[in-house]
Write an enzyme that holds these catalytic residues in place. Structure first.
Site, short mmCIF file in Angstrom:
data_model
loop_
_atom_site.label_atom_id
_atom_site.label_comp_id
_atom_site.label_asym_id
_atom_site.label_seq_id
_atom_site.Cartn_x
_atom_site.Cartn_y
_atom_site.Cartn_z
N LYS A 111 -40.86 -29.08 1.69
CA LYS A 111 -40.21 -28.39 0.71
C LYS A 111 -40.32 -28.15 -0.27
O LYS A 111 -39.61 -27.72 -1.33
CB LYS A 111 -38.77 -29.88 0.39
CG LYS A 111 -38.18 -28.90 2.72
CD LYS A 111 -37.06 -28.08 3.14
CE LYS A 111 -37.25 -27.21 4.14
NZ LYS A 111 -35.90 -28.62 5.25
N ASN A 112 -41.37 -28.95 -0.77
CA ASN A 112 -42.03 -27.78 -2.39
C ASN A 112 -42.71 -27.21 -2.32
O ASN A 112 -43.71 -26.73 -2.07
CB ASN A 112 -42.82 -29.85 -2.12
CG ASN A 112 -44.15 -29.78 -4.33
OD1 ASN A 112 -44.61 -28.28 -3.93
ND2 ASN A 112 -43.70 -31.22 -5.37
#
Ligand SMILES: [Zn+2]
Lengths: 331, 313
Positions: A111-112
């Protein structure tokens, strides 16, 4: 997800001969910062060495390895990723290895933002040859999280920038077979039929897409996504949407089944507001849904539709009341 | 229904400073500027900003600024538009925008606009409608919107509009409440809300409310306190907030409080963090919860702060 890897104990950088010539640079937090932080030892040491090579602009193999250590501790740090790209360029590194590296990191940090941006940078450098690999990579992510926002964004970029459209509609189909409620897959489907250079565009695709969507609606009439998709298929052509018997008949079928009627009623309301002339069947189907004790309250069909919606969707009652108030005065 | 544990939340925010050996806060080092914005805005909404030493914060912020004019997430970190907005917002909270070299900051932001009107987050070029919002919000606060091509910026945002009336991160990207907030906010600030189909978008947004009262960010996703902010502020900007059940949403947010130690989590019984505490309190402020300062839905700053910026009072 990291448990299958045996982790060797970390040797502090200060004890590694490779780094003996570097003086670490500590973080300057200012006098008394807003959110003072108690740094973990390993983290602090790694960052101190990183700051040293960064300030010295050392673009070396060991600096590249150090950025990987920093990223392993905190993948969200923009600076480290920037520096890593400068090093990769300076060393003229094999970017296919970099893709493998990113895939590893993404396993625990998908999710980065930085990881995805970095991946795009690498794929762009590799060019159209990397399209297949990138599509496979996002597929792997979707097998774990089929609505992964970053991965979808990346996949769309890959298709537009590097190509690989051949199987994309089939892939959407497959995902929707797995989960017909997957709004991301519906969105991708719209993306494909409107943007794929191989399919001929929205109008060419409309007929087959309408049949597919109608079927999806009839399976789960409570599914918001295909209802919106159906409307989208007539983008910029409201008249066709109002006139196409397939649209009002799917509403009618759902209403007659008397179950999960919310989106059917709301679509019918939109159709009526855009000039659909309701036939007797529609009138009867709506009548049959009137909440008991409310038989005589509404003078015409469209108001009745609003009243039913207000009744079956109380959390949004104000929305339906507003829709009712916006109707042209009774005919 | 429980009440907002104001005092506990103030204590929680202040205690984040003192936490030792907390790896989360270590990992947060790089986005400390965002953390400062979330924490300090929450304190201001709760009426407790005076517990903070203004000069310390301001001097730390200024140490995060780079030669380019942009701000890093902490001292010694690369500048990014994300942190630049937070820095400007925090300075605005303290009415200290006058310490800025406005030309420098606004040149940095204007320099991130691309040919098609979109914005990159930094010199490396990641493009996202989030950055369009940030650039427009920041330049507006600093009264320098004229430094960018607003028309092109707006048309890029409009190109990200979807069939459901919502917006994604890039053209074709799925509608997502966070991106919608950014696009609606940017359009509101530039006076371009006429590009939005308000009824269609309003209907999509109010469909985000689930039975439990909370809001999700996309269809079929779980409700989360942070969407109280993104969905609600968007609904307010397009004047459709009365379409959802406010009472149920208030209850959902209050149920996410840690009433013992303060702080708010994403969903009931999860661990609290500063981020969700901010979004919970800001959401309640938008819902006109008693005792909270009003927050502006577009600028994400208390209304009195925004008034001071634009009307000098
Ligand atoms: Zn959240």
């Amino acid at each position: 997800m990291e448990s299958d890897k045996v982790k060797l104990p970390r040797v502090p950088l200060s004890q590694r001969p490779e780094w003996s010539d570097v003086t670490p640079v500590p973080q300057d937090d200012g006098p008394s910062p807003v959110v003072p932080i108690a740094y973990k030892e390993e983290f602090v040491e790694t960052m101190d060495y990183f700051r040293a090579v960064y300030l010295a602009d050392e673009r070396s193999a060991r600096a590249l390895r150090l950025t990987a250590e920093v990223i392993g501790l905190n993948a969200g740090n923009y600076t480290v990723w920037h520096f890593r790209r400068s090093i990769l360029e300076a060393l003229d590194a094999d970017l296919n290895d970099e893709l493998d590296y990113i895939e590893n990191i993404a396993r625990s940090n998908s999710k980065n933002y930085q990881i995805w941006h970095h991946r795009r940078w690498v794929a762009e450098k590799l060019g159209t040859d990397s399209a297949r690999k990138e599509l496979e990579f996002t597929k792997k992510i979707f097998s774990i999280d089929a609505k992964h926002y970053h991965a979808w964004s990346h996949r769309q970029w890959v298709l537009l920038a590097l190509g690989g459209w051949e199987d994309e509609l089939g892939y959407c189909q497959q995902l929707l077979e797995e989960d017909i409620f997957n709004n991301s897959a519906w969105n991708q489907r719209f993306f494909v039929i409107t943007k794929s250079p191989l399919l001929g565009g929205l109008e060419v695709m409309r007929e087959s897409e309408v049949s597919y969507t109608v079927e999806a609606i009839l399976t789960y009439p409570e599914n918001e996504s295909p209802w919106r998709y159906l409307r989208g298929l007539y983008k910029g052509d409201t008249q066709s949407w109002v006139n196409d018997a397939q649209v009002w008949s799917v509403c009618l079928k759902v209403l007659n089944a008397k179950n999960n009627c919310l989106f059917a009623l709301s679509t019918l309301l939109d159709l009526l507001c855009h000039g659909l002339q309701p036939n007797q069947e529609i009138n009867d189907a709506v009548d049959a849904l009137k909440p008991s004790g409310q038989d005589q309250s509404d003078s015409d069909l469209v108001k009745t539709v609003c009243s039913i919606l207000e009744h079956i969707d109380p959390i949004r009652a104000n929305y339906w009341k507003w829709r009712k108030s916006k109707l042209p005065s009774a005919t | 229904m429980g009440e907002l544990a104001t005092e506990k939340h103030v204590q929680y925010i202040l205690s984040v400073e003192k936490r030792k050996d907390d790896f989360i806060s270590v990992a947060m080092e790089y986005l400390r500027m965002n953390g400062a914005y979330w924490g300090l805005t929450t304190l201001d909404l709760l009426g407790k900003l005076d517990a903070i030493d203004v000069d310390e914060v301001v001097s730390w912020i200024m140490k995060c600024q780079h030669e380019s004019g942009g701000f890093g997430g902490n001292i010694g970190h690369d500048p990014h538009i994300l942190y630049t907005l937070s820095a400007v917002q925090v300075l605005a909270l303290f009415d200290k925008l006058n310490v800025l070299d406005v030309e420098k900051v606004t040149n940095y932001i204007a320099g991130l606009q691309n040919e098609d009107g979109s914005f990159s987050g930094d010199e490396w070029g990641e493009v996202d409608t989030r950055f369009s919002y940030i650039a427009i919000c920041c330049l507006s606060i600093l009264h320098h919107l004229n430094k960018i091509n607003v028309e092109k910026a707006v048309s890029y945002i409009v190109s990200c509009k979807n069939l459901d009336g919502g917006f994604g991160c890039t053209p074709g990207g799925e509608s997502h409440a966070g991106q919608i907030f950014c696009c609606v906010g940017a359009l509101a600030i530039t006076g371009s809300l006429h590009h939005i189909d308000k009824d269609l978008l309003g209907w999509w947004l109010c469909e985000r409310q689930v039975k439990a009262g909370g809001l999700n960010g996309r269809p079929e996703k779980l409700p989360d306190v942070c969407y109280s902010w993104w969905v609600l502020s968007s609904l307010i900007m397009i004047d459709r907030v009365h379409w959802i059940s406010k009472e149920k949403l208030v209850k959902f947010i209050l149920d996410c409080q840690d009433t013992e130690n303060g702080g708010i989590s994403d969903r009931p019984d999860d661990a609290v963090d500063v981020y969700h505490t901010y979004f919970g309190v800001a959401g309640l402020s938008l819902l006109e919860y008693p005792g909270l300062k009003a927050i502006d839905p577009a600028y994400a700053l208390p209304v009195d702060v925004v008034n001071k910026i634009f009307f000098g009072r």
